[in-house]
Design an enzyme around this catalytic site. Sequence first.
Site, mmCIF file in Angstrom:
data_model
loop_
_atom_site.group_PDB
_atom_site.id
_atom_site.type_symbol
_atom_site.label_atom_id
_atom_site.label_comp_id
_atom_site.label_asym_id
_atom_site.label_seq_id
_atom_site.Cartn_x
_atom_site.Cartn_y
_atom_site.Cartn_z
ATOM 1 N N SER A 224 43.582 -72.825 15.223
ATOM 2 C CA SER A 224 44.034 -71.570 15.792
ATOM 3 C C SER A 224 45.267 -71.046 15.055
ATOM 4 O O SER A 224 45.225 -70.848 13.845
ATOM 5 C CB SER A 224 44.283 -71.774 17.286
ATOM 6 O OG SER A 224 44.339 -70.560 17.953
ATOM 7 N N ASP A 451 33.799 -67.541 19.328
ATOM 8 C CA ASP A 451 35.161 -67.981 19.650
ATOM 9 C C ASP A 451 35.888 -66.838 20.361
ATOM 10 O O ASP A 451 35.952 -65.727 19.845
ATOM 11 C CB ASP A 451 35.894 -68.351 18.356
ATOM 12 C CG ASP A 451 37.233 -69.038 18.604
ATOM 13 O OD1 ASP A 451 37.982 -68.586 19.492
ATOM 14 O OD2 ASP A 451 37.522 -70.008 17.894
ATOM 15 N N HIS A 479 36.502 -72.388 21.485
ATOM 16 C CA HIS A 479 37.588 -72.140 20.532
ATOM 17 C C HIS A 479 37.768 -73.363 19.646
ATOM 18 O O HIS A 479 38.081 -74.446 20.134
ATOM 19 C CB HIS A 479 38.858 -71.838 21.306
ATOM 20 C CG HIS A 479 40.032 -71.494 20.437
ATOM 21 N ND1 HIS A 479 39.930 -70.665 19.348
ATOM 22 C CD2 HIS A 479 41.340 -71.879 20.508
ATOM 23 C CE1 HIS A 479 41.118 -70.537 18.783
ATOM 24 N NE2 HIS A 479 41.991 -71.274 19.468
#
Length: 510
Positions: A224, A451, A479
């Site tokens: 991320s 996602d 995710h």
Amino acid sequence: MDTRRLLRTFATVLGTTGLLVSGCSKGGSTTSASGSTPAAPAAALQPYYAQHLNWRDCGVSGFQCATMKAPLDYRKPDGGDIKLAVSRKKAIGPGKRIGSLLVNPGGPGGSAIGYLQSYAALGYPAPVRARYDMVAIDPRGVARSEPVECLTGPQMDAYTQVDQTPDDSAEVSELGTAFEKFADGCEQRSGTILPHVSTVEAARDMDILRALLGDEKLTYVGASYGTFLGATYAELFPGRTGRLVLDGAMDPSLPSLEMNRDQTAGFETAFQAFAEDCVKKSDCPLGTTSTADAATRLKQLFADLDAKPIPAGDSRKLGESLATTGVIAAMYDEGTWPQLRSALAGARAGDGSGLLALSDSYYERKPNGTYANLMFANAAVNCLDTPPAFTGPDAVEQAIPGFEKASPVFGKAFAWAALNCAHWPVAPTGTAHRITAKGAPPIVVVGTTRDPATPYKWAQSLAAQLSSGRLLTYEGDGHTAYGRGSHCIDTAINTYLLDGTPPAEGTKCS
């Protein structure tokens, strides 16, 4: 509800963080990420590169901890230090040790040490743990590394309950005041460190750590926001970049407004996937007819909670803002969908405890009413890294139709949440820009097609920007992808980490 939480660590709900918003107003600047970096550290930085890490037992089985010093301000390396917490678990064998593998779970604001000790050093594939020392550093301003602090527990409770879909000028004013009080609290409690928590500075800290670990090049897995941190490192230090895995990628070329709007669409995509699964079940609390009907029912639930919050099992009540955050928290991982169905059923029956629990996990609120510093560090880094999405309510009002087009369910709330850095006390020091990292070896960029927090097109964009980017696609929900059950993804990344062979161009997994 804050929306620039790009990853939730595996230690909590599985999935964390985000807040794609920005900062403005008064303040200083930090070193730019653009341009080249000398092959050797500048003379003024040599004492930092020459320091010795004094490893000690962490009190957690098998883990060692140490404290590393870095310049508070890289423009003035002799102007004072910042102390950064580091942890590692040494390679377990069998097989020859390769080196150190640095991990970061994202955020910004997620504790890398917490992630290492609760998940990475135990849950990463065994062949990788066998041959790498698993290492983490809490970035400056985060968790154990001189954390940014902003609000007390009761103040944070009040902040999270402010209506983020204002219906009139009074509610708009109330929301603006809440953002301003948050920013003022950060300045009062952490004013010294606020100008020095940028991603560029965190990447420079990682290079000091690389040297202290004895590694010629950095090997790294970032998830991320951690992908932005890793890409920034490669941009600054392409010659010291080793095997980098950037999972659930951010697109560094996007300005804050566009990034917020894209993320809004990402959560809509995730909600549609949840709704499609839910309506097939006889007990779906959003109906059993269609995803459109499910969306209508969820919007009505939010509207009802806006008008009249419901009991939630403690002194707080569940209103629209906390309920929206609870739903968002469950979008990060499809494994949380059953919990969300139960929480929604409870809320429709007048019990808000299920959604409140999801919201609390997202904000990292502890049972005693205090909060981890995740949300404080998150805002501090984001508001410093890029100019704001909005500087005032009028700009938000103009943008709402675009946000609602991206997500009829979440659009309005996400648009107003992107105002949170309008009153930030430190001026942004970075700008959106393409990262090429020319001269770096192959860098693996991982994207998941549905996602919610880092839309797949961001991974496509970052892989294309990087001179040596190699896109690895996971066709699925949730995710990030590595270590979440896909044998195909794990095998491709393990092979890259263990022998340096990146996946073939166009590799897709499901």
